[in-house]
Design a protein around this motif. Structure first.
Motif, PDB file in Angstrom:
ATOM      1  N   GLU A   1       0.851  -1.200   0.000  1.00 18.04           N
ATOM      2  CA  GLU A   1       0.000   0.000   0.000  1.00 18.04           C
ATOM      3  C   GLU A   1       0.885   1.248   0.000  1.00 18.04           C
ATOM      4  O   GLU A   1       1.751   1.401   0.853  1.00 18.04           O
ATOM      5  CB  GLU A   1      -0.925  -0.015   1.227  1.00 18.04           C
ATOM      6  CG  GLU A   1      -1.615   1.300   1.531  1.00 18.04           C
ATOM      7  CD  GLU A   1      -2.408   1.884   0.358  1.00 18.04           C
ATOM      8  OE1 GLU A   1      -3.209   1.159  -0.256  1.00 18.04           O
ATOM      9  OE2 GLU A   1      -2.211   3.087   0.049  1.00 18.04           O
TER      10      GLU A   1
ATOM     11  N   ARG B   1      -9.841   5.137  -0.967  1.00 17.92           N
ATOM     12  CA  ARG B   1     -10.828   6.196  -1.123  1.00 17.92           C
ATOM     13  C   ARG B   1     -11.836   6.256   0.026  1.00 17.92           C
ATOM     14  O   ARG B   1     -12.788   7.031  -0.030  1.00 17.92           O
ATOM     15  CB  ARG B   1     -11.552   6.054  -2.475  1.00 17.92           C
ATOM     16  CG  ARG B   1     -10.727   6.575  -3.638  1.00 17.92           C
ATOM     17  CD  ARG B   1     -11.359   6.241  -4.979  1.00 17.92           C
ATOM     18  NE  ARG B   1     -10.845   4.980  -5.511  1.00 17.92           N
ATOM     19  CZ  ARG B   1     -11.307   4.376  -6.607  1.00 17.92           C
ATOM     20  NH1 ARG B   1     -12.318   4.927  -7.262  1.00 17.92           N
ATOM     21  NH2 ARG B   1     -10.767   3.254  -7.044  1.00 17.92           N
TER      22      ARG B   1
ATOM     23  N   TRP C   1     -21.622   5.961   2.053  1.00 16.28           N
ATOM     24  CA  TRP C   1     -22.974   5.393   2.087  1.00 16.28           C
ATOM     25  C   TRP C   1     -23.036   3.999   1.480  1.00 16.28           C
ATOM     26  O   TRP C   1     -22.253   3.644   0.595  1.00 16.28           O
ATOM     27  CB  TRP C   1     -23.942   6.269   1.302  1.00 16.28           C
ATOM     28  CG  TRP C   1     -24.373   7.505   1.997  1.00 16.28           C
ATOM     29  CD1 TRP C   1     -25.204   7.606   3.075  1.00 16.28           C
ATOM     30  CD2 TRP C   1     -24.027   8.860   1.645  1.00 16.28           C
ATOM     31  NE1 TRP C   1     -25.395   8.931   3.420  1.00 16.28           N
ATOM     32  CE2 TRP C   1     -24.682   9.717   2.558  1.00 16.28           C
ATOM     33  CE3 TRP C   1     -23.228   9.430   0.660  1.00 16.28           C
ATOM     34  CZ2 TRP C   1     -24.577  11.106   2.506  1.00 16.28           C
ATOM     35  CZ3 TRP C   1     -23.117  10.803   0.603  1.00 16.28           C
ATOM     36  CH2 TRP C   1     -23.777  11.633   1.517  1.00 16.28           C
TER      37      TRP C   1
ATOM     38  N   THR D   1     -12.786  -1.117  -7.903  1.00 17.65           N
ATOM     39  CA  THR D   1     -14.208  -0.875  -8.195  1.00 17.65           C
ATOM     40  C   THR D   1     -14.458  -0.638  -9.681  1.00 17.65           C
ATOM     41  O   THR D   1     -15.521  -0.962 -10.198  1.00 17.65           O
ATOM     42  CB  THR D   1     -14.748   0.281  -7.324  1.00 17.65           C
ATOM     43  OG1 THR D   1     -16.168   0.276  -7.393  1.00 17.65           O
ATOM     44  CG2 THR D   1     -14.194   1.639  -7.739  1.00 17.65           C
TER      45      THR D   1
HETATM   46  C1  LIG Z   1     -15.355  11.737  -1.848  1.00 22.66           C
HETATM   47  C2  LIG Z   1     -15.799  10.344  -2.182  1.00 22.66           C
HETATM   48  C3  LIG Z   1     -17.059   9.933  -1.837  1.00 22.66           C
HETATM   49  C4  LIG Z   1     -17.490   8.638  -2.124  1.00 22.66           C
HETATM   50  N1  LIG Z   1     -18.709   8.229  -1.674  1.00 22.66           N
HETATM   51  C5  LIG Z   1     -19.049   6.922  -1.761  1.00 22.66           C
HETATM   52  C6  LIG Z   1     -20.196   6.427  -1.082  1.00 22.66           C
HETATM   53  O1  LIG Z   1     -20.882   7.173  -0.373  1.00 22.66           O
HETATM   54  N2  LIG Z   1     -20.486   5.107  -1.208  1.00 22.66           N
HETATM   55  C7  LIG Z   1     -19.699   4.244  -1.935  1.00 22.66           C
HETATM   56  O2  LIG Z   1     -20.003   3.052  -1.986  1.00 22.66           O
HETATM   57  N3  LIG Z   1     -18.599   4.697  -2.569  1.00 22.66           N
HETATM   58  C8  LIG Z   1     -18.243   6.000  -2.473  1.00 22.66           C
HETATM   59  N4  LIG Z   1     -17.085   6.446  -3.044  1.00 22.66           N
HETATM   60  C9  LIG Z   1     -16.306   5.524  -3.870  1.00 22.66           C
HETATM   61  C10 LIG Z   1     -15.575   4.495  -3.019  1.00 22.66           C
HETATM   62  O3  LIG Z   1     -14.851   5.143  -2.013  1.00 22.66           O
HETATM   63  C11 LIG Z   1     -14.645   3.693  -3.930  1.00 22.66           C
HETATM   64  O4  LIG Z   1     -15.388   3.108  -4.978  1.00 22.66           O
HETATM   65  C12 LIG Z   1     -13.909   2.535  -3.236  1.00 22.66           C
HETATM   66  O5  LIG Z   1     -13.443   2.914  -1.976  1.00 22.66           O
HETATM   67  C13 LIG Z   1     -12.772   2.075  -4.149  1.00 22.66           C
HETATM   68  O6  LIG Z   1     -12.038   1.009  -3.566  1.00 22.66           O
HETATM   69  P1  LIG Z   1     -10.841   0.350  -4.385  1.00 22.66           P
HETATM   70  O7  LIG Z   1     -10.211  -0.620  -3.493  1.00 22.66           O
HETATM   71  O8  LIG Z   1     -11.353  -0.091  -5.701  1.00 22.66           O
HETATM   72  O9  LIG Z   1      -9.844   1.542  -4.722  1.00 22.66           O
HETATM   73  P2  LIG Z   1      -9.031   2.490  -3.717  1.00 22.66           P
HETATM   74  O10 LIG Z   1      -9.803   2.738  -2.487  1.00 22.66           O
HETATM   75  O11 LIG Z   1      -8.624   3.670  -4.521  1.00 22.66           O
HETATM   76  O12 LIG Z   1      -7.764   1.616  -3.328  1.00 22.66           O
HETATM   77  C14 LIG Z   1      -6.593   1.596  -4.078  1.00 22.66           C
HETATM   78  C15 LIG Z   1      -5.431   1.621  -3.094  1.00 22.66           C
HETATM   79  O13 LIG Z   1      -4.208   1.533  -3.840  1.00 22.66           O
HETATM   80  C16 LIG Z   1      -3.265   2.442  -3.293  1.00 22.66           C
HETATM   81  N5  LIG Z   1      -2.311   2.748  -4.360  1.00 22.66           N
HETATM   82  C17 LIG Z   1      -2.429   3.594  -5.413  1.00 22.66           C
HETATM   83  N6  LIG Z   1      -1.322   3.549  -6.175  1.00 22.66           N
HETATM   84  C18 LIG Z   1      -0.486   2.640  -5.599  1.00 22.66           C
HETATM   85  C19 LIG Z   1       0.816   2.140  -5.920  1.00 22.66           C
HETATM   86  N7  LIG Z   1       1.479   2.554  -6.991  1.00 22.66           N
HETATM   87  N8  LIG Z   1       1.365   1.225  -5.083  1.00 22.66           N
HETATM   88  C20 LIG Z   1       0.712   0.773  -3.989  1.00 22.66           C
HETATM   89  N9  LIG Z   1      -0.518   1.215  -3.653  1.00 22.66           N
HETATM   90  C21 LIG Z   1      -1.116   2.127  -4.452  1.00 22.66           C
HETATM   91  C22 LIG Z   1      -4.095   3.604  -2.831  1.00 22.66           C
HETATM   92  O14 LIG Z   1      -3.431   4.352  -1.855  1.00 22.66           O
HETATM   93  C23 LIG Z   1      -5.341   2.905  -2.302  1.00 22.66           C
HETATM   94  O15 LIG Z   1      -5.216   2.606  -0.934  1.00 22.66           O
HETATM   95  C24 LIG Z   1     -16.629   7.749  -2.803  1.00 22.66           C
HETATM   96  C25 LIG Z   1     -15.350   8.160  -3.159  1.00 22.66           C
HETATM   97  C26 LIG Z   1     -14.924   9.434  -2.862  1.00 22.66           C
HETATM   98  C27 LIG Z   1     -13.546   9.870  -3.249  1.00 22.66           C
END
Ligand SMILES: Cc1cc2nc3c(=O)[nH]c(=O)nc-3n(C[C@H](O)[C@H](O)[C@H](O)COP(=O)(O)OP(=O)(O)OC[C@H]3O[C@@H](n4cnc5c(N)ncnc54)[C@H](O)[C@@H]3O)c2cc1C
Length: 455
Positions: A38, A46, A64, A426
């Motif tokens: 990470e 996010r 949410w 996602t």
């Molecule tokens: C302001 C905001 C409001 C939102 N509201 C909602 C909501 O109400 N309900 C909902 O369901 N969703 C919501 N979302 C969307 C939701 O947060 C995301 O869809 C979800 O958290 C994505 O998860 P993920 O694991 O796919 O990606 P991420 O959470 O982006 O995880 C990717 C991880 O990889 C890490 N990373 C990036 N590059 C590298 C690298 N080169 N090497 C190692 N690690 C790296 C990042 O730091 C991160 O921890 C919202 C998002 C935002 C920004």
């Protein structure tokens, strides 16, 4: 030596958001060794909470969840995190339109019946169109080429007649996708809506995607999963390069190098494109990562001693045609103290306000809150903002969007593994794309994909 301290594992996972943590959890449950790398000094990606005193926190990222989002709900349940309803089902909401403030109850403002009729009719037509799309491969839908060749703005211009319904539809697109209607293709708009149970579901609170919140914030779920994974999760480890050959993968960053049989990259496409690959990615995969920008969102929370709007019968919800904050909700903790209003600056407004000073943003945000909820709203005890486009390891939110032409030409590369490198996040989901639930589902799918190959 414990597997956690090793620099080799069956699978190396890049990213500890919901997708990365879920995929690791599934692999570990099946007896596989895993290392999660990470970039940040925390897990959750996010999703993130910030303390607001007295042991309470507020969500500054994703928060949410709602009906149908079964996988994030199951994960939360598995780690003992409860959810509770968003405040205000029985209260009055605020609509600010053309310089006038009105109140309404129920799911949508109904002060202009003609506007509402045209808007609801448009949503029905869009849902009918979306019904043609399979979320596994939207690029194969019968009208995929025609719909991907136009922006959602073009569709609005051709299909909505009144300025009022166009303005309302624009506000909905900004709220649901965090971009402007011209930023995304019609096909992508439909695909995302279909994956989320329809646009009304994505807009909705009671019975919709904003129905519930997590006690202790959504990040608590991620923190608990990370706790289970223990030292398998390595923080402050941004991955710079992934090499692969017929024997396995090597995942490297500044001062570290890990080996595995397979890698699962769980970062959004735009960030995956910033990693160096050896050998280089195939053309289509790289073109995909060049063409899928993140949405733009600044999330703001204002903290008050109490949720004073509740005493006036108000829900804390506002919808407005005038920014920079066009949507607000009551974001107080379950117990109702302190009072918190949350607002969103999205799309073009977020891009403009990104380069303003914090003082300018604060003034503009609190100006909106005051307009919707009166003078007390202008004087919070604390003002909290987070510009997700400025986050080095997110570069925007809520998620990636597909501009015109991208889904049909590059969509097939979204989930297709490149030899030993697999993709989650996602953005790769087939249900609730862009949501925490989609992230969890993508992690489950990627783990199953890799397990089948390891076995
Ligand atoms: C302001 C905001 C409001 C939102 N509201 C909602 C909501 O109400 N309900 C909902 O369901 N969703 C919501 N979302 C969307 C939701 O947060 C995301 O869809 C979800 O958290 C994505 O998860 P993920 O694991 O796919 O990606 P991420 O959470 O982006 O995880 C990717 C991880 O990889 C890490 N990373 C990036 N590059 C590298 C690298 N080169 N090497 C190692 N690690 C790296 C990042 O730091 C991160 O921890 C919202 C998002 C935002 C920004």
């Amino acid at each position: 030596m414990a597997a956690a301290q090793a620099n080799a594992a069956d699978v190396v996972v890049v990213g500890a958001g919901f997708a990365g943590l879920t995929t690791a959890r599934e692999l570990v449950a099946k007896g596989r060794s895993v290392i999660v790398l990470e970039a940040r000094d925390r897990v959750g990606g996010r999703v993130l909470v910030q303390p607001i005193g007295d042991g309470q926190v507020v969500d500054v990222g994703g928060q949410w969840t709602g009906p149908g989002q079964d996988r994030i709900l199951a994960l939360a349940k598995a780690v003992g995190v409860e959810s509770f309803p968003t405040y205000g089902a029985e209260s009055q909401h605020v609509e600010y339109r053309s310089g006038e403030l009105v109140t309404y109850s129920g799911p949508m403002p109904d002060t202009d019946p003609a506007l509402l009729t045209e808007f609801v009719g448009a949503i029905q037509r869009l849902d009918e169109m979306a019904a043609e799309i399979t979320t596994e491969s939207p690029w194969t839908a019968p009208h995929a080429r025609e719909w991907d060749a136009q922006t959602f703005q073009s569709w609005m211009d051709a299909n909505l007649t009144s300025d009022g319904s166009k303005a309302f539809m624009r506000t909905v697109i900004e709220a649901v996708y965090a971009v402007e209607p011209h930023d995304l293709s019609l096909l992508y708009m439909l695909f995302y809506a279909r994956a989320g149970g329809g646009i009304l579901n994505l807009m909705g609170t009671e019975g919709g995607a904003q129905q519930d919140r997590f006690d202790g914030g959504a990040q608590l779920v991620a923190l608990r999963v990370a706790e289970e994974l223990g030292e398998r999760v390595r923080l402050s480890a941004p991955v710079r390069r992934i090499s692969q050959d017929t024997n396995g993968v090597r995942v490297e960053g500044d001062g570290f190098s890990y080996q595995g049989q397979r890698a699962i990259v769980t970062v959004p496409p735009a960030l995956a494109g910033r990693i160096e690959y050896r050998p280089a990615m195939p053309a289509l995969r790289d073109q995909l990562t060049q063409r899928t920008p993140m949405g733009s969102v600044i999330k703001v929370n204002a903290v008050y001693d109490e949720p004073f709007w509740r005493a006036e019968g108000m829900s804390g919800r506002a919808v407005s045609d005038t920014g920079p904050v066009k949507f607000t909700f009551d974001n107080s903790p379950r117990g109702g103290a302190p009072g918190v209003l949350v607002g969103f600056i999205e799309g073009g407004d977020a891009r403009r306000y990104s380069s303003a000073t914090e003082a300018e943003r604060r003034q503009a945000v609190l100006g909106c809150f005051e307009r919707y909820f009166g003078p007390r709203a202008a004087k919070p005890r604390e003002y909290i903002e987070r510009d997700w486009s400025a986050e080095e390891y997110s570069r925007g939110g809520y998620g990636a969007v597909f501009p015109a032409g991208t889904l049909v030409s590059c969509g097939a590369a979204l989930r297709e593994p490149v030899d030993r490198i697999h993709w989650a996040g996602t953005e790769t989901a087939t249900a609730f794309i862009g949501y925490m639930d989609g992230a969890v589902r993508s992690g489950e799918r990627a783990a199953a994909e890799v397990l089948a190959l390891l076995n």
